[in-house]
Design a protein around this motif. Structure first.
Motif, short mmCIF file in Angstrom:
data_model
loop_
_atom_site.label_atom_id
_atom_site.label_comp_id
_atom_site.label_asym_id
_atom_site.label_seq_id
_atom_site.Cartn_x
_atom_site.Cartn_y
_atom_site.Cartn_z
N UNK A 278 0.73 -1.10 0.01
CA UNK A 278 -0.05 -0.08 -0.04
C UNK A 278 0.78 1.25 0.16
N UNK A 279 0.62 2.07 -0.84
CA UNK A 279 1.44 3.30 -1.02
C UNK A 279 0.40 4.38 -0.86
N UNK A 280 0.98 5.35 0.52
CA UNK A 280 0.38 6.39 0.99
C UNK A 280 1.37 7.57 0.62
N UNK A 281 0.85 8.87 0.94
CA UNK A 281 1.50 10.00 0.69
C UNK A 281 2.63 10.02 1.52
N UNK A 282 2.60 9.44 2.87
CA UNK A 282 3.64 9.61 3.97
C UNK A 282 4.47 8.21 3.94
N UNK A 283 4.07 7.15 3.50
CA UNK A 283 4.64 5.85 3.56
C UNK A 283 4.24 4.98 2.61
N UNK A 284 5.00 3.72 2.62
CA UNK A 284 4.55 2.45 1.82
C UNK A 284 4.69 1.44 3.01
N UNK A 285 3.74 0.58 2.75
CA UNK A 285 3.57 -0.39 3.65
C UNK A 285 3.61 -2.04 2.90
N UNK A 286 4.40 -2.80 3.23
CA UNK A 286 4.69 -4.11 2.81
C UNK A 286 4.13 -5.12 3.61
N UNK A 287 3.08 -5.91 3.23
CA UNK A 287 2.57 -6.83 4.18
C UNK A 287 2.43 -8.12 3.56
N UNK A 288 3.31 -9.22 4.03
CA UNK A 288 3.36 -10.62 3.58
C UNK A 288 2.57 -11.60 4.66
N UNK A 289 2.21 -12.51 4.06
CA UNK A 289 1.29 -13.47 4.91
C UNK A 289 2.13 -14.46 5.57
N UNK A 290 1.95 -14.94 6.49
CA UNK A 290 2.80 -15.42 7.76
C UNK A 290 3.38 -14.65 8.65
N UNK A 291 3.38 -14.87 9.86
CA UNK A 291 4.10 -14.02 10.83
C UNK A 291 5.68 -14.54 11.04
N UNK A 292 6.32 -14.40 12.24
CA UNK A 292 7.60 -14.73 12.32
C UNK A 292 7.67 -16.46 12.41
N UNK A 293 8.54 -16.98 12.15
CA UNK A 293 8.95 -18.34 12.21
C UNK A 293 8.99 -18.70 13.72
N UNK A 294 8.25 -19.71 14.09
CA UNK A 294 8.34 -20.12 15.62
C UNK A 294 9.51 -20.16 16.33
N UNK A 344 12.22 3.17 9.82
CA UNK A 344 11.34 2.34 9.55
C UNK A 344 10.38 1.49 10.46
N UNK A 345 9.19 1.25 10.46
CA UNK A 345 8.75 0.54 11.65
C UNK A 345 8.23 -0.96 11.09
N UNK A 346 8.31 -2.00 11.92
CA UNK A 346 8.03 -3.48 11.81
C UNK A 346 6.78 -3.92 12.66
N UNK A 353 3.33 -10.09 8.59
CA UNK A 353 4.64 -9.30 8.78
C UNK A 353 4.38 -8.07 8.14
N UNK A 354 4.55 -7.05 8.77
CA UNK A 354 4.52 -5.71 7.96
C UNK A 354 5.64 -4.94 8.09
N UNK A 355 6.23 -4.37 7.03
CA UNK A 355 7.24 -3.36 6.82
C UNK A 355 6.74 -1.95 6.60
N UNK A 356 6.82 -0.77 7.24
CA UNK A 356 6.55 0.29 6.93
C UNK A 356 7.72 1.28 6.68
#
Length: 436
Positions: A278-294, A344-346, A353-356
């Motif tokens: 998702x691309x906003x005027x103040x950031x880009x967010x990358x969201x992938x399926x699957x949280x952190x590995x156990x 950047x925020x995670x 898992x989201x990277x901002x």
């Protein structure tokens, strides 16, 4: 003696094409016995040449059934009521699901026993058998789709002068030892079913769309097309320091590259949901399926510890020199923002898992008058007083002391660093500031 068919017994008067289905069904279930020379009602028909019949079935099994099932089948000539019949004793195989080679791993090629007959297996049953045989690692499982092409992947290998043939596909585990495509092959094929959805929004919320698109095909094709899509919108803004012109991208290119590669390599492909950008005027967010590995925490990730969910896929990206052998991607993203005043925020959840990535040229309140308290002191002035009193300060501490947001604090610190009033020392969590 009463003879009748059952869940593990089947009669055939002669060898017909359906024999393959019965053998496959027994091998995929609990095994069973197939008699050649007995009618459905139990009447025995004498087999004139049992050895020829056994050889005919053996050749059929070898040529038409995959994976190799020959070691799980035993042939025997039996005498019933003075007449000869051929007993084909089929054990449950260890590489289920077995299937008709021409049909593939689809219901029309995979059979199971249902009551007294053999029937096509459902997709759910096929997946369950694959999981029981191949384990829980998605990329190592056999793909349900076997009619695959690799034009995009072959082109990517050719760009780097790396061979990409059957031997390399086996080494990279795109195909299994019996020549069947794995799910890794599916991901790299032109028929890949997993997609990336992108959206561009007006402003900082999802209230108004400007553009949206879904990227399909091989993961390597998606990688190139998505990067170009973002890069086209990653604008360059210019500022001037006296006579010197300074150009700055909205988002550091290194950060975009690493966030995209992270989304592709570490995604949980057992889920069919699309990855989102998702691309906003103040950031880009990358969201992938699957949280952190156990067993891995976010702190572990920030320290550079990497446990790869898709090791074989990562190996392909490594061969193509897209990623390094160890988990340096997150560190590169953080380093790309070093000294900018923003970070950047995670964010993680059980299944995402989201990277901002903040837009460096669109920070809140940029260019606005500095806030003053009742005594007339500005946030900048109070920050300098804190530095005089404490000697050094971290950004988070400054935010709390002054009661300002992360972005505003970052902008003030950057202004003071650029102006030569304070200097920045340390890296990552140890970053701090002091008066020059």
């Amino acid at each position: 003696m009463i003879r009748r068919e059952s869940e593990n017994t089947e009669f055939k008067m002669i060898v017909v094409d359906d024999v393959k289905k019965e053998i496959i069904a027994f091998a995929n279930c609990d095994g069973g016995k197939l008699y050649i020379g007995i009618q459905n009602d139990g009447t025995v028909v004498d087999v004139a040449d049992p050895d020829s019949v056994a050889l005919q079935i053996s050749n059929m099994v070898r040529d038409a059934i995959k994976p190799d099932l020959t070691m799980f089948i035993h042939y025997e000539t039996v005498e019933i009521e003075g007449k000869q019949a051929v007993l084909v004793d089929v054990q449950q195989g260890t590489e289920r699901p077995y299937y008709i080679a021409k049909k593939g791993l689809r219901p029309e090629g995979v059979y199971v026993r249902q009551g007294y007959s053999s029937a096509p297996a459902t997709n759910t049953a096929i997946r369950r058998m694959i999981k029981e045989t191949d384990g829980d690692h998605f990329e190592e499982m056999r793909s349900l789709e076997q009619k695959l092409t690799f034009d995009a992947t072959a082109n990517e290998f050719a760009k780097r002068n790396i061979a990409f043939g059957s031997a390399q596909m086996r080494t990279l585990e795109i195909t299994s030892r019996d020549g069947v495509y794995t799910n890794l092959g599916l991901l790299l094929s032109d028929q890949c079913v997993h997609t990336i959805k992108t959206a561009v929004f007006e402003g900082t919320t999802q209230s108004e769309f400007k553009d949206r698109r879904e990227f399909t095909g091989s993961l390597l094709k998606q990688m190139n097309e998505v990067y170009e899509y973002i890069d086209f919108r990653n604008q360059i803004h210019s500022t001037f320091d006296k006579l010197r012109r300074i150009d700055k991208r909205d988002i550091p290119e290194v950060a975009v590259r690493e966030a995209l590669l992270n989304l592709l390599v570490h995604r949980e492909y057992a889920f069919r949901a699309s990855a989102l950008i998702s691309i906003y005027t103040d950031r880009i967010e990358f969201v992938s399926i699957g949280g952190l590995v156990s067993g891995v925490t976010l702190n572990d990730v920030m320290m550079g510890i990497s446990v790869c969910r898709n090791a074989n896929l990562a190996n392909v990206f490594y061969r193509l020199e897209l990623i390094e052998a160890y988990g340096t991607g997150i560190r590169k993203i953080m380093d790309a923002y070093e000294g900018t005043g923003v970070t950047p925020q995670i964010e993680t959840s059980d299944n995402a898992f989201k990277i901002i990535l903040p837009n460096l040229n669109a920070q809140p309140n940029a260019g606005a008058a500095e806030r003053r308290d009742d005594s007339g002191d500005t946030d900048e002035g109070k920050l300098l007083l804190l530095l005089k009193e404490q000697g050094t300060i971290k950004r988070k501490d400054a935010e709390e002391e002054l009661g300002i947001s992360r972005s505003v604090c970052g902008r003030i610190l950057k202004k003071l660093v650029d102006g030569g009033t304070i200097i920045q020392e340390g890296k990552g969590k140890n970053t701090h500031y002091r008066l020059l």
